[in-house]
Motif scaffolding. Structure first.
Motif, mmCIF file in Angstrom:
data_model
loop_
_atom_site.group_PDB
_atom_site.id
_atom_site.type_symbol
_atom_site.label_atom_id
_atom_site.label_comp_id
_atom_site.label_asym_id
_atom_site.label_seq_id
_atom_site.Cartn_x
_atom_site.Cartn_y
_atom_site.Cartn_z
ATOM 1 N N LEU A 70 0.764 -1.297 -0.058
ATOM 2 C CA LEU A 70 -0.066 -0.193 -0.047
ATOM 3 C C LEU A 70 0.802 1.359 -0.025
ATOM 4 O O LEU A 70 0.556 2.209 -0.734
ATOM 5 C CB LEU A 70 -1.019 0.013 1.186
ATOM 6 C CG LEU A 70 -1.943 1.138 1.249
ATOM 7 C CD1 LEU A 70 -2.811 1.163 -0.203
ATOM 8 C CD2 LEU A 70 -2.690 1.054 2.538
ATOM 9 N N PRO A 71 2.030 1.637 0.670
ATOM 10 C CA PRO A 71 2.303 2.755 0.949
ATOM 11 C C PRO A 71 3.029 3.468 -0.572
ATOM 12 O O PRO A 71 2.868 4.456 -0.827
ATOM 13 C CB PRO A 71 3.605 2.403 1.699
ATOM 14 C CG PRO A 71 3.503 1.381 2.511
ATOM 15 C CD PRO A 71 2.579 0.384 1.755
ATOM 16 N N ALA A 74 0.174 4.719 -2.406
ATOM 17 C CA ALA A 74 -0.615 5.864 -1.653
ATOM 18 C C ALA A 74 0.185 7.051 -1.599
ATOM 19 O O ALA A 74 -0.303 8.208 -1.826
ATOM 20 C CB ALA A 74 -0.666 5.215 -0.204
ATOM 21 N N GLY A 78 -1.033 10.295 -3.568
ATOM 22 C CA GLY A 78 -1.311 11.424 -2.656
ATOM 23 C C GLY A 78 -0.510 12.729 -3.102
ATOM 24 O O GLY A 78 -1.171 13.694 -3.195
#
Length: 191
Positions: A70-71, A74, A78
């Motif tokens: 996920l990071p 994201a 973002g």
């Protein structure tokens, strides 16, 4: 024939290739090197396959696998969202970035260390440069807002028809005053 056989036996020995054996002392045999490389790749693939051969049994394992993936997306999405927000609502963006500029430096260091360890071998200097660039960008916000207001005044939607006619008169006066001889000749020919 016997003399040729004797000479070849002297050079190549008893079924062995003396020339090849001598050259292999100075240069690796390409065929054997390729075979060793293929064996090493095969062993690496077997090792990778064994690593994933153990089935994930529980929900926790699947959750952690998803969380590990996920990071990076994201952060990328973002960041794109921040660019879009800066264009759509600069005042809202600037006020949020003002809040970011108030984060104490030790917290930036902590965030930098966490991100550095997670993504591997990142340098803390990059985080500090990022913080400085945010501060420079926020310092430019009043200028950008002033430019946006000036651009808004130039919109044709808010201009009255009489003002547009005045602008047309100015443009025709400027057109007639041209000092370009070639352009004047072209206008006469065109018509």
């Amino acid at each position: 024939m016997g003399m040729i056989d004797t000479a070849l036996a002297l050079v190549f020995g008893d079924g062995r290739n003396v020339v090849r054996d001598t050259v292999e002392v100075f240069r690796a045999n390409a065929e054997k090197t390729a075979g060793r490389d293929a064996t090493a790749r095969e062993q690496a693939m077997v090792q990778f396959g064994a690593e994933f051969a153990v089935p994930r049994k529980g929900r926790f394992d699947r959750f952690m696998d998803g969380l590990n993936r996920l990071p990076r997306p994201a952060l990328a999405l973002g960041t794109l969202g921040l660019f879009i927000t800066a264009m759509v609502d600069p005042v809202w963006f600037a006020s949020r970035m003002q809040g970011v500029s108030l984060v104490p430096e030790p917290l930036w260091w902590l965030l930098g260390v966490i991100v550095s360890f997670y993504f591997g071998a990142r340098h803390q200097v990059k985080t500090q440069d990022f913080q400085r660039s945010i501060a420079r960008t926020i310092a430019q916000t009043p200028t950008v807002m002033r430019h946006i207001k000036e651009l808004e005044t130039l919109r044709v939607d808010g201009v009255e028809e009489g003002a547009l006619r005045d602008l047309e008169g100015v443009s025709s006066a400027v057109r007639d005053r041209s000092d370009n001889a070639a352009l004047a000749d072209w206008r006469r020919v065109a018509g």
